[in-house]
Design an enzyme around this catalytic site. Structure first.
Site, PDB file in Angstrom:
ATOM      1  N   LYS A   1       0.693  11.704   5.556  1.00  0.00           N
ATOM      2  CA  LYS A   1       1.007  10.635   6.521  1.00  0.00           C
ATOM      3  C   LYS A   1       1.601   9.415   5.806  1.00  0.00           C
ATOM      4  CE  LYS A   1      -2.192   7.905   7.098  1.00  0.00           C
ATOM      5  NZ  LYS A   1      -2.780   6.592   6.909  1.00  0.00           N
TER       6      LYS A   1
ATOM      7  N   LYS B   1       0.843  -1.209   0.000  1.00  0.00           N
ATOM      8  CA  LYS B   1       0.000   0.000   0.000  1.00  0.00           C
ATOM      9  C   LYS B   1       0.880   1.262   0.000  1.00  0.00           C
ATOM     10  CE  LYS B   1      -3.314   2.966   0.694  1.00  0.00           C
ATOM     11  NZ  LYS B   1      -4.239   3.399  -0.335  1.00  0.00           N
TER      12      LYS B   1
HETATM   13  P1  NAP Z   1     -10.907   9.841   8.440  1.00  0.00           P
HETATM   14  O1  NAP Z   1     -12.166  10.198   7.715  1.00  0.00           O
HETATM   15  O2  NAP Z   1      -9.975  10.907   8.889  1.00  0.00           O
HETATM   16  O3  NAP Z   1     -11.355   8.941   9.696  1.00  0.00           O
HETATM   17  C1  NAP Z   1     -10.412   8.533  10.641  1.00  0.00           C
HETATM   18  C2  NAP Z   1     -11.061   7.600  11.622  1.00  0.00           C
HETATM   19  O4  NAP Z   1     -10.072   7.230  12.595  1.00  0.00           O
HETATM   20  C3  NAP Z   1     -12.222   8.244  12.395  1.00  0.00           C
HETATM   21  O5  NAP Z   1     -13.165   7.240  12.655  1.00  0.00           O
HETATM   22  C4  NAP Z   1     -11.506   8.702  13.678  1.00  0.00           C
HETATM   23  O6  NAP Z   1     -12.384   8.854  14.769  1.00  0.00           O
HETATM   24  C5  NAP Z   1     -10.576   7.532  13.899  1.00  0.00           C
HETATM   25  N1  NAP Z   1      -9.460   7.847  14.781  1.00  0.00           N
HETATM   26  C6  NAP Z   1      -8.484   8.768  14.592  1.00  0.00           C
HETATM   27  N2  NAP Z   1      -7.618   8.767  15.620  1.00  0.00           N
HETATM   28  C7  NAP Z   1      -8.064   7.830  16.486  1.00  0.00           C
HETATM   29  C8  NAP Z   1      -7.592   7.342  17.736  1.00  0.00           C
HETATM   30  N3  NAP Z   1      -6.483   7.816  18.314  1.00  0.00           N
HETATM   31  N4  NAP Z   1      -8.293   6.354  18.342  1.00  0.00           N
HETATM   32  C9  NAP Z   1      -9.404   5.845  17.761  1.00  0.00           C
HETATM   33  N5  NAP Z   1      -9.904   6.263  16.585  1.00  0.00           N
HETATM   34  C10 NAP Z   1      -9.236   7.241  15.947  1.00  0.00           C
HETATM   35  O7  NAP Z   1     -10.013   8.830   7.605  1.00  0.00           O
HETATM   36  P2  NAP Z   1     -10.432   7.890   6.381  1.00  0.00           P
HETATM   37  O8  NAP Z   1     -10.385   8.667   5.136  1.00  0.00           O
HETATM   38  O9  NAP Z   1     -11.657   7.105   6.735  1.00  0.00           O
HETATM   39  O10 NAP Z   1      -9.156   6.917   6.373  1.00  0.00           O
HETATM   40  C11 NAP Z   1      -9.017   5.822   7.273  1.00  0.00           C
HETATM   41  C12 NAP Z   1      -7.761   5.054   6.860  1.00  0.00           C
HETATM   42  O11 NAP Z   1      -7.905   4.577   5.512  1.00  0.00           O
HETATM   43  C13 NAP Z   1      -6.470   5.902   6.901  1.00  0.00           C
HETATM   44  O12 NAP Z   1      -5.397   5.130   7.363  1.00  0.00           O
HETATM   45  C14 NAP Z   1      -6.280   6.292   5.450  1.00  0.00           C
HETATM   46  O13 NAP Z   1      -4.919   6.545   5.142  1.00  0.00           O
HETATM   47  C15 NAP Z   1      -6.817   5.065   4.724  1.00  0.00           C
HETATM   48  N6  NAP Z   1      -7.322   5.337   3.364  1.00  0.00           N
HETATM   49  C16 NAP Z   1      -8.140   6.413   3.121  1.00  0.00           C
HETATM   50  C17 NAP Z   1      -8.567   6.640   1.821  1.00  0.00           C
HETATM   51  C18 NAP Z   1      -9.447   7.823   1.479  1.00  0.00           C
HETATM   52  O14 NAP Z   1      -9.648   8.063   0.276  1.00  0.00           O
HETATM   53  N7  NAP Z   1      -9.984   8.563   2.433  1.00  0.00           N
HETATM   54  C19 NAP Z   1      -8.198   5.783   0.790  1.00  0.00           C
HETATM   55  C20 NAP Z   1      -7.397   4.696   1.075  1.00  0.00           C
HETATM   56  C21 NAP Z   1      -6.961   4.478   2.372  1.00  0.00           C
HETATM   57  P3  NAP Z   1     -13.153  10.254  15.007  1.00  0.00           P
HETATM   58  O15 NAP Z   1     -14.351  10.237  14.067  1.00  0.00           O
HETATM   59  O16 NAP Z   1     -13.512  10.222  16.421  1.00  0.00           O
HETATM   60  O17 NAP Z   1     -12.172  11.352  14.652  1.00  0.00           O
END
Ligand code: NAP
Length: 294
Positions: free
Chosen positions: A236, A168
């Protein structure tokens, strides 16, 4: 299957919803709870430990390495609820070396650990069209097949646990560098008097065309930097790739330069925009009006 889904962000929320739609018994948990985080048809737990109790599979999708560690091993984390034969799947993008550490700790309790980061952004998650990049044992992955197909369109096994996260990181390294090439091309073209609208058909007719350009160009042309994949998360991932390269003693000069651009764009306050917004920084340096290149 009985699934605990932990993390209801941009990606996690639609992924959990798709599991419910496919008929699985889903319990969700998110660090902060608000009405829009509710997943219709799923039970909501108040801690990761509560969600994981009696689950066959615990699926995690949170921000970063620290978040995964907290969810698994922090107060009210998954660990005490882990039982023999349980499968923990991590779809967050985190450090491969940390994954190995987490897996080893949970394997002592009889847990199978799978890293299954995704590619496909918010739209892929909403349309159950994600691509899973997986590390783990074949028989365990076979058990997970109905869950992968409820949320995604393809699964690629990269090897044993940890290899999914390794692959990834190199995927996102390429996306960031390809997009940077596109953004720099648009910037120089604009400075030399060739508009993006004029340049794009040429790009798409030639070997320069790419999935990254095809996906991002319509947004960039509309000056739309709303987040499909936020800049802060790509930044990140570039840091994770740099750390992995350092551990492997590999020099990657392009990565170092692009990482700095993400650092500066973050300092400009663009972290919550899409990573396509790195173009804004180039335009600022070039003295172009921020937005659609001339
Ligand atoms: P996001 O919208 O920023 O959501 C992050 C999630 O993590 C939220 O549920 C947040 O909770 C939780 N979180 C953050 N810090 C935490 C902690 N210390 N303890 C417990 N929960 C915590 O991110 P996302 O876009 O869904 O991405 C999630 C993952 O998938 C990341 O690793 C990202 O790199 C990967 N990803 C994302 C994409 C994309 O297009 N967005 C594509 C591929 C991969 P709260 O709601 O309470 O803040």
């Amino acid at each position: 299957m009985r699934v605990a889904f932990l993390g209801l962000g941009i990606m996690g929320h639609p992924m959990a919803s798709n599991l419910v739609k496919a008929g699985h018994e889903v319990t969700v948990w998110n660090r902060t709870l608000s009405p829009e985080k509710a997943v219709q048809g799923a039970r909501t737990a108040s801690t990761p430990a509560e969600a994981a109790k009696d689950a066959e599979v615990v699926w995690i999708c949170v921000s970063d390495t620290n978040a995964v560690e907290t969810v698994l091993f922090g107060p009210n984390g998954v660990e005490p609820s882990a039982s023999d034969g349980m499968i923990v799947v991590d779809s967050s993008t985190i450090a491969p070396s940390a994954t190995l550490r987490f897996a080893q700790k949970l394997q002592e309790r009889g847990v199978h650990y799978v890293d299954a980061p995704v590619t496909g952004s918010k739209i892929g998650a909403q349309n159950a069209a994600l691509i899973f990049i997986v590390g783990g044992d074949e028989p365990v992955l076979e058990t997970l097949k109905p869950l992968f197909s409820a949320m995604g369109k393809q699964t690629f096994r990269m090897g044993e646990t940890g290899k999914g996260h390794a692959a990834k990181l190199v995927m996102n390294l390429q996306i960031a560098l390809i997009y940077e090439g596109f953004a720099e091309a648009l910037t120089l073209a604009a400075k030399l008097g060739v508009s993006a609208e004029t340049l794009l058909p040429l790009i798409n007719a030639s070997m320069v065309r790419s999935g990254v350009v095809e996906y991002k160009a319509p947004f960039v042309l509309k000056n739309d930097y709303s987040p499909n994949f936020p800049l802060r998360l790509m930044y990140k991932d570039l840091r994770l790739a740099r750390d992995a390269a350092k551990e492997a003693r590999v020099k990657l000069p392009g990565l170092e330069v692009v990482e700095e651009i993400y650092e500066l764009a973050s300092e400009d306050g663009d972290g919550d925009l899409d990573y396509a917004a790195t173009l804004k920084l180039l335009q600022k340096w070039a003295g172009l009006e921020v937005g659609v290149p001339a």
